[in-house]
Design a protein around this motif. Sequence first.
Motif, PDB file in Angstrom:
ATOM      1  N   MET A   1       1.016  -1.130   0.146  1.00  0.00           N
ATOM      2  CA  MET A   1       0.049  -0.119  -0.119  1.00  0.00           C
ATOM      3  C   MET A   1       0.626   1.046   0.148  1.00  0.00           C
ATOM      4  SD  MET A   1      -2.936   0.862   2.755  1.00  0.00           S
ATOM      5  CE  MET A   1      -4.277   0.136   2.049  1.00  0.00           C
ATOM      6  N   ALA A   2       0.444   2.447  -0.646  1.00  0.00           N
ATOM      7  CA  ALA A   2       1.290   3.509  -0.904  1.00  0.00           C
ATOM      8  C   ALA A   2       1.282   4.215   0.466  1.00  0.00           C
ATOM      9  CB  ALA A   2       0.791   4.288  -2.264  1.00  0.00           C
ATOM     10  N   SER A   3       2.239   5.034   0.640  1.00  0.00           N
ATOM     11  CA  SER A   3       2.292   5.749   1.745  1.00  0.00           C
ATOM     12  C   SER A   3       1.229   6.549   2.207  1.00  0.00           C
ATOM     13  CB  SER A   3       3.693   6.350   1.699  1.00  0.00           C
ATOM     14  OG  SER A   3       3.600   7.768   0.787  1.00  0.00           O
ATOM     15  N   TYR A   4       0.568   7.525   1.280  1.00  0.00           N
ATOM     16  CA  TYR A   4      -0.563   8.420   1.381  1.00  0.00           C
ATOM     17  C   TYR A   4      -1.659   7.539   1.891  1.00  0.00           C
ATOM     18  CZ  TYR A   4       2.544  12.127  -0.102  1.00  0.00           C
ATOM     19  OH  TYR A   4       3.508  13.060  -0.245  1.00  0.00           O
ATOM     20  N   ALA A   5      -1.756   6.170   1.083  1.00  0.00           N
ATOM     21  CA  ALA A   5      -3.071   5.259   1.295  1.00  0.00           C
ATOM     22  C   ALA A   5      -2.889   4.958   2.794  1.00  0.00           C
ATOM     23  CB  ALA A   5      -3.138   4.250   0.393  1.00  0.00           C
ATOM     24  N   ALA A   6      -1.700   4.767   3.177  1.00  0.00           N
ATOM     25  CA  ALA A   6      -1.666   4.163   4.734  1.00  0.00           C
ATOM     26  C   ALA A   6      -1.841   5.332   5.668  1.00  0.00           C
ATOM     27  CB  ALA A   6      -0.029   3.818   5.066  1.00  0.00           C
ATOM     28  N   GLY A   7      -1.500   6.665   5.219  1.00  0.00           N
ATOM     29  CA  GLY A   7      -1.937   7.600   6.055  1.00  0.00           C
ATOM     30  C   GLY A   7      -3.347   7.856   5.972  1.00  0.00           C
ATOM     31  N   PHE A   8      -4.104   7.665   5.202  1.00  0.00           N
ATOM     32  CA  PHE A   8      -5.432   7.815   5.025  1.00  0.00           C
ATOM     33  C   PHE A   8      -6.048   6.806   5.950  1.00  0.00           C
ATOM     34  CE2 PHE A   8      -9.658   6.921   2.952  1.00  0.00           C
ATOM     35  CZ  PHE A   8     -10.257   8.293   2.946  1.00  0.00           C
ATOM     36  N   ALA A  10      -4.780   5.354   8.418  1.00  0.00           N
ATOM     37  CA  ALA A  10      -4.511   5.817   9.779  1.00  0.00           C
ATOM     38  C   ALA A  10      -5.469   6.936  10.389  1.00  0.00           C
ATOM     39  CB  ALA A  10      -3.163   6.216  10.109  1.00  0.00           C
ATOM     40  N   MET A  11      -5.774   7.909   9.681  1.00  0.00           N
ATOM     41  CA  MET A  11      -6.405   9.000   9.793  1.00  0.00           C
ATOM     42  C   MET A  11      -7.946   8.640   9.853  1.00  0.00           C
ATOM     43  SD  MET A  11      -4.747  11.390  10.708  1.00  0.00           S
ATOM     44  CE  MET A  11      -5.882  12.472  11.021  1.00  0.00           C
ATOM     45  N   VAL A  12      -8.647   7.704   9.081  1.00  0.00           N
ATOM     46  CA  VAL A  12      -9.811   7.512   9.061  1.00  0.00           C
ATOM     47  C   VAL A  12     -10.173   6.598  10.339  1.00  0.00           C
ATOM     48  CG1 VAL A  12     -11.536   6.133   7.972  1.00  0.00           C
ATOM     49  CG2 VAL A  12     -10.206   7.688   6.400  1.00  0.00           C
ATOM     50  N   LEU A  13      -9.053   5.627  10.631  1.00  0.00           N
ATOM     51  CA  LEU A  13      -9.351   4.871  11.748  1.00  0.00           C
ATOM     52  C   LEU A  13      -9.060   5.619  13.080  1.00  0.00           C
ATOM     53  CD1 LEU A  13      -7.251   1.748  10.720  1.00  0.00           C
ATOM     54  CD2 LEU A  13      -9.756   1.917  10.910  1.00  0.00           C
ATOM     55  N   ILE A  75     -16.725   5.459  -1.433  1.00  0.00           N
ATOM     56  CA  ILE A  75     -16.908   5.458  -0.034  1.00  0.00           C
ATOM     57  C   ILE A  75     -15.724   6.487   0.686  1.00  0.00           C
ATOM     58  CG2 ILE A  75     -16.852   4.124   1.978  1.00  0.00           C
ATOM     59  CD1 ILE A  75     -17.815   1.931   0.427  1.00  0.00           C
ATOM     60  N   ALA A  76     -14.656   6.351   0.017  1.00  0.00           N
ATOM     61  CA  ALA A  76     -13.647   7.206   0.562  1.00  0.00           C
ATOM     62  C   ALA A  76     -13.860   8.807   0.260  1.00  0.00           C
ATOM     63  CB  ALA A  76     -12.206   6.999  -0.242  1.00  0.00           C
ATOM     64  N   VAL A  77     -14.317   9.035  -0.806  1.00  0.00           N
ATOM     65  CA  VAL A  77     -14.903  10.499  -0.968  1.00  0.00           C
ATOM     66  C   VAL A  77     -16.059  10.885   0.118  1.00  0.00           C
ATOM     67  CG1 VAL A  77     -15.776  12.060  -2.695  1.00  0.00           C
ATOM     68  CG2 VAL A  77     -14.162  10.656  -3.360  1.00  0.00           C
ATOM     69  N   LEU A  78     -16.781  10.019   0.256  1.00  0.00           N
ATOM     70  CA  LEU A  78     -17.774  10.351   1.216  1.00  0.00           C
ATOM     71  C   LEU A  78     -17.606  10.371   2.497  1.00  0.00           C
ATOM     72  CD1 LEU A  78     -20.855   8.211  -0.538  1.00  0.00           C
ATOM     73  CD2 LEU A  78     -20.809  10.817  -0.553  1.00  0.00           C
ATOM     74  N   THR A  79     -16.448   9.580   2.874  1.00  0.00           N
ATOM     75  CA  THR A  79     -15.956   9.850   4.064  1.00  0.00           C
ATOM     76  C   THR A  79     -15.464  10.954   4.301  1.00  0.00           C
ATOM     77  OG1 THR A  79     -15.218   7.266   4.140  1.00  0.00           O
ATOM     78  CG2 THR A  79     -14.091   8.880   5.565  1.00  0.00           C
ATOM     79  N   VAL A  80     -14.805  11.850   3.403  1.00  0.00           N
ATOM     80  CA  VAL A  80     -14.329  13.086   3.651  1.00  0.00           C
ATOM     81  C   VAL A  80     -15.290  14.017   3.813  1.00  0.00           C
ATOM     82  CG1 VAL A  80     -12.919  14.813   2.650  1.00  0.00           C
ATOM     83  CG2 VAL A  80     -11.962  12.466   2.679  1.00  0.00           C
ATOM     84  N   GLY A 112      -9.061  14.640   3.773  1.00  0.00           N
ATOM     85  CA  GLY A 112      -9.085  15.106   2.261  1.00  0.00           C
ATOM     86  C   GLY A 112      -7.698  15.297   1.493  1.00  0.00           C
ATOM     87  N   ILE A 113      -6.788  15.832   2.060  1.00  0.00           N
ATOM     88  CA  ILE A 113      -5.492  16.005   1.725  1.00  0.00           C
ATOM     89  C   ILE A 113      -4.919  14.802   1.365  1.00  0.00           C
ATOM     90  CG2 ILE A 113      -2.973  16.885   2.268  1.00  0.00           C
ATOM     91  CD1 ILE A 113      -4.456  19.284   3.756  1.00  0.00           C
ATOM     92  N   LEU A 114      -4.806  14.069   2.282  1.00  0.00           N
ATOM     93  CA  LEU A 114      -4.159  12.493   2.211  1.00  0.00           C
ATOM     94  C   LEU A 114      -4.918  11.663   1.030  1.00  0.00           C
ATOM     95  CD1 LEU A 114      -3.718  11.306   5.838  1.00  0.00           C
ATOM     96  CD2 LEU A 114      -2.001  11.970   3.994  1.00  0.00           C
ATOM     97  N   LEU A 115      -6.217  11.890   0.849  1.00  0.00           N
ATOM     98  CA  LEU A 115      -6.770  11.175  -0.386  1.00  0.00           C
ATOM     99  C   LEU A 115      -6.602  11.750  -1.628  1.00  0.00           C
ATOM    100  CD1 LEU A 115      -8.921   8.963  -1.084  1.00  0.00           C
ATOM    101  CD2 LEU A 115     -10.810  10.504  -0.880  1.00  0.00           C
ATOM    102  N   LEU A 116      -6.323  12.998  -1.689  1.00  0.00           N
ATOM    103  CA  LEU A 116      -6.091  13.712  -2.895  1.00  0.00           C
ATOM    104  C   LEU A 116      -4.551  13.088  -3.153  1.00  0.00           C
ATOM    105  CD1 LEU A 116      -7.231  17.383  -2.604  1.00  0.00           C
ATOM    106  CD2 LEU A 116      -8.034  15.493  -4.196  1.00  0.00           C
TER     107      LEU A 116
END
Length: 124
Positions: A1-8, A10-13, A75-80, A112-116
Motif C-alpha cells: 500500500m502506498a504511503s499516502y494510502a496508509a496515512g489515509f 490511519a486518519m480514518v481509523l 466511500i472514501a470521498v463520502l468519508t471526507v 481530504g489532503i491524504l486522499l488527494l
Amino acid sequence: MASYAAGFRAMVLLGVMANLLFALPAVFVPNAVISLVGGDPVVETVWPAFAAWLLILLSLFYLPAAFDPFHFRAIAVLTVLARFAGVVFFTLLHPQFPLFALIDLFFGVTQGILLLLCRAEKTA
C-alpha cells in the motif's frame, strides 16, 4: 500500500475512534456527554442517544474506505465529505458545540489532503 494510502487509513481509523469516544458513552448516558461538551442536559434522552447510535453506524461505513481507498473510491470521498457536512452542521446549526465542528474540520482536512495525495501517487 502506498504511503499516502496508509496515512489515509490511519486518519480514518483515528477519526472512527474519536467518534466512538463520544458516541459509545452517549448511547447510554447522553446527558453526561452533552454536559461534558458544554450543552444543557435534556429531558428526553432518546434522541441524543439515537444520534450517537447513528454516529456509530456512520463510522462503520468509513471502514471499507480506510482499508482500501482505491477499491472503495466513492466511500472514501463520502468519508471526507461527511466530515465537512459535520463542520457545516455544528458551525451553522448548532454553534454551541464548537468542539464537534473542530474535530470534523481536523479530520476532514487531513483525510481530504491524504486522499488527494493518495490518488496523485497512484497515477504517478
